[in-house]
Every structure is written in structure tokens, then in C-alpha cells.
Design an enzyme around this catalytic site. Structure first.
Site, PDB file in Angstrom:
ATOM      1  N   GLU A 249       7.676  39.722 102.708  1.00 36.01           N
ATOM      2  CA  GLU A 249       7.944  41.080 103.180  1.00 36.01           C
ATOM      3  C   GLU A 249       8.602  41.804 102.016  1.00 36.01           C
ATOM      4  OE1 GLU A 249      10.028  40.695 106.929  1.00 36.01           O
ATOM      5  OE2 GLU A 249       8.236  39.909 107.885  1.00 36.01           O
TER       6      GLU A 249
ATOM      7  N   LYS B  90      19.018  31.072 101.634  1.00 40.52           N
ATOM      8  CA  LYS B  90      19.638  31.597 100.402  1.00 40.52           C
ATOM      9  C   LYS B  90      19.797  33.109 100.601  1.00 40.52           C
ATOM     10  CE  LYS B  90      19.492  33.396  96.737  1.00 40.52           C
ATOM     11  NZ  LYS B  90      20.281  34.615  96.430  1.00 40.52           N
TER      12      LYS B  90
ATOM     13  N   CYS C 142      13.751  49.026 103.939  1.00 36.44           N
ATOM     14  CA  CYS C 142      12.396  48.962 103.377  1.00 36.44           C
ATOM     15  C   CYS C 142      11.450  49.926 104.090  1.00 36.44           C
ATOM     16  CB  CYS C 142      11.876  47.540 103.466  1.00 36.44           C
ATOM     17  SG  CYS C 142      11.958  46.892 105.146  1.00 36.44           S
TER      18      CYS C 142
ATOM     19  N   GLU D 115       9.775  52.769  94.334  1.00 35.09           N
ATOM     20  CA  GLU D 115      10.765  52.599  95.399  1.00 35.09           C
ATOM     21  C   GLU D 115      12.168  52.831  94.837  1.00 35.09           C
ATOM     22  OE1 GLU D 115      11.562  48.595  96.893  1.00 35.09           O
ATOM     23  OE2 GLU D 115      11.604  49.384  98.932  1.00 35.09           O
TER      24      GLU D 115
END
Ligand code: NDP
Length: 490
Positions: free
Chosen positions: A261, A185, A295, A394
Site C-alpha cells: 500500500e 516493524k 495517503c 506526493e
């Protein structure tokens, strides 16, 4: 600056699901538009999957677990996995164009990193798995124990939009090498290279039903349906920490194995004894490559006070030289952010930085001459401390904060003062300090005098709220296999 005409050579594609070896529309016929982030134009349409499509894909994957895939020898299976990598390289130009169209990232970056590293994932894992052996142990002269590994089963691969093909193949390659079947997906914002990958898998000889692809959204859509499905044995997810929390809650009802992750807010620690030119060159990348949408980006920069002013002068000067613009122009260093929603989120943090007392030393706005596209200048913020939201949360864009520090102890404390723990970079020429600091930083990956240097045998993943588990090398196979211990009485 005027935007030059783009040099796109490959046409965007419409994206269907790939279920049981065939490209198919959604059961209910639903579609959504795929938007080009660099022009805001519609690139094409994408099938919008829901629970019915996911169910078809999972049933196909479950059936395929018992088919020809299961009967293949490891060398037959890994030859197919390797061939997928070969075919990615054969179609690398097309894939790179599609990746840049979908994401807004510079074409040179897709061509030099995303696509070759995607191919390498298949080449690496097809070979690596053949080097693994299982444990055996003897209990005096009473019993002999040995372990056998089997595939985990049907695995759901849920992926983000920042490195679409690279991260998808990072999961698909070991999953297939270990003999699993999968339902992928991708993020709804970046469906194109996943669609080509499904075709490549078919062309490489992957049997029907082994690799399935369902497009769609996350919550209340294809993503959630995949997580909830009782016949999915594991979910490997890369994405935001908050999404990971939602997935964990819904996966708990079927007790699935999870690999996570997640997000990061990574410190880039620069000691005065480092080589400043090298620091600046790499810090430009670790701050702004892929529009800061990586990331692992080192978005919290800590600089020892004695070189703070010197660092800032050089860093600002070099950042000014980064060309923001059309992803298809070779000189472009920073392309477009992924979507309007994300652009607004990133720019809201720049406004917040001002409210929190920060000073925008460079950037902070849309570059001149761009009426369309989600472009943002690389942004350097000073004057904030570790308590500010801009330093703690973030942002996932071309935005960094720079903070001075006075001692090793102080910077270690600041670096660890976060609920994230994905990666960190330390710049120093003092060997003992490098080891000392690396051993105290709470992060899954610590780089010393470098960034983004990866050996696929090594563990990859995050501490704290940046992840659960590790992938890479043997760690990938620990996730993608089930272990059985056989105990024989002697
Ligand atoms: P999201 O968490 O928003 O989405 C990731 C994927 O999960 C998408 O495919 C999304 O679908 C899907 N999804 C969303 N909600 C659900 C749900 N409830 N159930 C199942 N699936 C769901 O992340 P982004 O795509 O915004 O990616 C950026 C994030 O990824 C950043 O936080 C970044 O740090 C992290 N990341 C981490 C990496 C690592 O290795 N640690 C590497 C790269 C990125 P859809 O998008 O279609 O809604």
C-alpha cells in the site's frame, strides 16, 4: 497566536523490542531518541534493532508456528483476536494520548478515529474469517477438487508513521485471524502505540512468539533485515513508493510474497452540479485532516470552471478558520508535522510552487507564535498545471493545488495523468456522470460525494505505483493464507 499550555495526561514511554513474549533491549544495546514533533523535546528512548534482533524475532515467530497457536481451533484463536480489540478499547485514552504525542496529530482525532478503528480491525477480522468457505469443483464424474487454506507463515509487517496503530492493526488483525505469526516493524518516528499493542497481545492470551516487535530504522537496519530474512514468508508494507521499490529488489532474493500500500496524489474532482457546501466541508477534511499526512488525501483539486471562483472564495474562507496548534487542545484542527526532515520536505514544495509559477493563495508558512514544533499553515496553491512537479509529486502535508477544468473528458485525462492510482473523489449530483467517471478513473478506490468512508469488507489498495494487491475482507485473507488444491479421483 500564542500556544496554550498542553493538556497531556499520559506520560510517554520508553520502547523496547517484544520478542518471544518478553520486552527486551537490543542485542548490542543501541538506542535512539524519540522526538515529540509538537515541542521538539525528547519523549523517551527506543531500542534500535538490527539484524541480530530481527533474527531472534523471526526465529521466535517460526517456532511459534508449530506451538499452541497451531493447535488452537479457529474459535479459540478468533476469541483471542477479538479480545485484543476489547483491550485496545479498555486502554483507548492512554493509546490516544501516546499516538498524539508521537505523531503531533490532534488528540480528538486519535481518540475519535485512530484508536477506535484499530480496535474495530480486530473485531471485524475475528468475525469475518468465520464467514469464509473454500471452493470446491467437480470435473464431470472424474474428480472432485477442493481447496484448503493454511497460514502463510511468518509475516513481516512494515508500517509508516502517519496512522501508526490504525495501519499496524489493519495488518495484524487478519494476519492473526488467519493463524500466522508476525514480526512488526513500526516507523522509527512512532514507536509507542506499537509497544503498548505488544503488551495488549500478551494480555489477551496470544502465545509467546506469535507477535513480535522490533523497533529500528528502515534501510540498513531492522526494516531491511526483516525483508532480507530467509525465514520470513511474506512482507506487507505500507509506505512510500520509492521504499516499496527498494523492498521489492531485496525481497526478490528470497522470493517473498508482497503486499503493497504505497503513496498517492489523489484527485478531488468537483463538478458544478454538486452541493457546494457539502463539497467544502468534506474537502477541508480530505485536504488537511491529520495535517494532510494521509495517503488518501485529495491533494489535487479540480474544479469545473463555472464554479471555480465561488469554490475558491468559500474554500479559502473556511480554511482560514482551521486552528493550527497544540495537539492536546480540543479546538486544534491541524497539529504538527511528523519531523523536522518532513517539515523541510513539505516546505520545499511550497518554494518549488513559486518557482513553477504558482500563487500561494493561503498559508505556506509557519503560523505566528510558534517557536518550537513542526507547524505549518494549511496551504492552498493556484496557478499551476498538471505538468508541474508540485501537482505530480506526493507532498504528504497540508498543501493542495486547485486547477479549473472545462469538460468531463479533460478532467478524467488530468486525473489519470499520474503514475499514482490510489484513490479519487468525484462530486456530482448527476447519477449517470458519477458512474461514467468512476468507471474511467485509474484508482483503487473511487468515492462519490464522500471521502474516507470505509467498509472493511471492500478491497483496499492502489493501481499503478500506488500499490500491489488489495487488502480488506476476503482480499486480506488471500494475502495471509496459502491455498492448496486437493484433487480426488472419483
Ligand atoms: P517510508 O516508506 O519512508 O517508511 C515506511 C516504513 O518502511 C517505515 O517503517 C520505514 O522505517 C520502513 N523502511 C524504510 N526503508 C526501508 C527498507 N529499505 N527496507 C525495509 N523497510 C524500510 O514511508 P513513511 O513512513 O514516510 O510514510 C509515508 C508514506 O506512506 C507516504 O508515501 C504515504 O502515501 C504512504 N502511505 C500509504 C498508505 C496506503 O494505504 N497506500 C497509507 C499510509 C501511508 P523507518 O521509518 O524507521 O525508516
Amino acid at each position: 497566536m500564542q500556544q496554550a499550555p498542553s493538556a497531556v495526561k499520559v506520560k510517554a514511554i520508553d520502547c523496547l523490542h517484544f520478542i518471544n513474549g518478553e520486552f527486551v533491549p537490543s542485542v548490542d544495546g543501541k538506542v535512539f531518541n524519540n522526538i515529540n514533533p509538537a515541542t521538539e523535546e525528547v519523549l523517551g528512548i527506543v531500542a534500535e534493532g538490527g539484524s541480530a534482533d530481527v533474527d531472534l524475532a523471526v526465529q521466535a515467530a517460526k517456532k511459534a508456528l508449530q506451538g499452541p497457536w497451531k493447535k488452537m481451533t479457529a474459535s479459540e484463536r478468533t476469541a483471542i483476536v477479538r479480545r485484543i480489540g476489547d483491550l485496545i478499547l479498555e486502554r483507548k485514552d492512554e493509546l490516544a494520548y501516546l499516538e498524539s504525542l508521537d505523531t503531533g496529530k490532534p488528540l480528538w482525532l486519535s481518540s475519535s478515529t485512530d484508536i477506535p478503528r484499530s480496535a474495530y480491525n480486530f473485531h471485524f477480522f475475528s468475525e469475518y474469517i468465520r464467514t469464509l468457505s473454500n471452493e470446491a469443483s467437480q470435473t464431470d464424474d472424474v474428480a472432485l477438487n477442493y481447496s484448503i487454506r493454511r497460514p502463510l507463515g511468518v509475516v513481516g509487517l512494515i508500517n509508516p508513521w502517519n496512522l501508526p496503530l490504525l495501519l499496524l492493526t489493519w495488518k495484524l488483525a487478519p494476519a492473526l485471524a488467519a493463524g500466522n505469526t508476525v514480526v512488526m516493524k513500526p516507523a522509527e518516528l512512532t514507536p509507542m502505540t506499537a509497544t503498548v499493542l505488544a503488551e495488549i497481545c500478551r494480555d489477551a492470551g496470544v502465545p509467546d512468539g506469535v507477535v513480535n516487535l522490533v523497533h529500528g530504522f528502515g534501510p540498513n537496519s531492522a526494516g531491511a533485515a526483516l525483508v532480507e530474512h530467509p525465514d520470513v514468508n511474506g512482507i506487507t508494507f505500507t509506505g512510500e513508493t520509492t521504499t516499496g521499490m527498494a523492498i521489492m529488489a531485496s525481497a526478490s532474493t528470497t522470493l517473498k510474497r508482497l503486499s503493497y500500500e504505497l503513496g498517492g496524489k489523489n484527485p478531488n474532482i468537483i463538478f458544478a452540479d454538486s452541493d457546494l457546501d457539502e463539497v467544502i466541508e468534506t474537502t477541508l477534511k480530505s485536504s488537511f485532516i491529520n495535517q494532510g499526512e494521509v495517503c488518501l488525501c485529495g491533494s489535487r483539486i479540480y474544479v469545473e470552471r463555472s464554479i471555480y471562483d465561488q469554490f475558491l472564495d468559500k474554500f479559502v474562507e473556511k480554511t482560514k478558520g482551521l486552528i493550527v496548534g497544540d495537539p492536546f487542545i480540543q479546538e486544534t484542527k491541524v497539529g504538527a508535522l511528523i519531523s523536522r526532515e518532513h517539515y523541510e520536505r513539505v516546505t520545499s514544495y511550497i518554494e518549488l510552487a513559486k518557482e513553477e509559477g504558482g500563487h500561494i493563495l493561503l498559508g505556506g508558512k509557519r503560523p505566528e507564535g510558534f517557536e518550537k514544533g513542526y507547524y505549518l499553515e494549511p496551504t492552498i496553491i493556484v496557478g499551476l498545471d498538471n505538468g508541474c512537479r508540485v501537482v505530480r509529486e506526493e507532498i504528504f502535508g497540508p498543501v493542495v493545488t486547485v486547477i479549473p477544468f472545462d469538460s468531463e473528458e479533460e478532467v478524467i485525462e488530468q486525473a489519470n495523468d499520474t503514475h499514482y492510482g490510489l484513490s479519487a473523489t468525484i462530486w456530482t449530483n448527476d447519477l449517470r456522470r458519477a458512474h461514467r467517471v468512476a468507471g474511467q478513473i485509474e484508482a483503487g478506490i473511487v468515492w462519490v460525494n464522500t471521502w474516507f468512508l470505509r467498509d472493511l469488507r471492500t478491497p483496499f489498495g492502489g493501481m499503478k505505483q500506488s500499490g500491489i494487491g488489495r487488502e480488506g475482507g476476503v482480499h486480506s485473507f488471500e494475502f495471509y493464507t496459502e491455498l492448496t488444491n486437493v484433487c480426488i479421483k472419483l
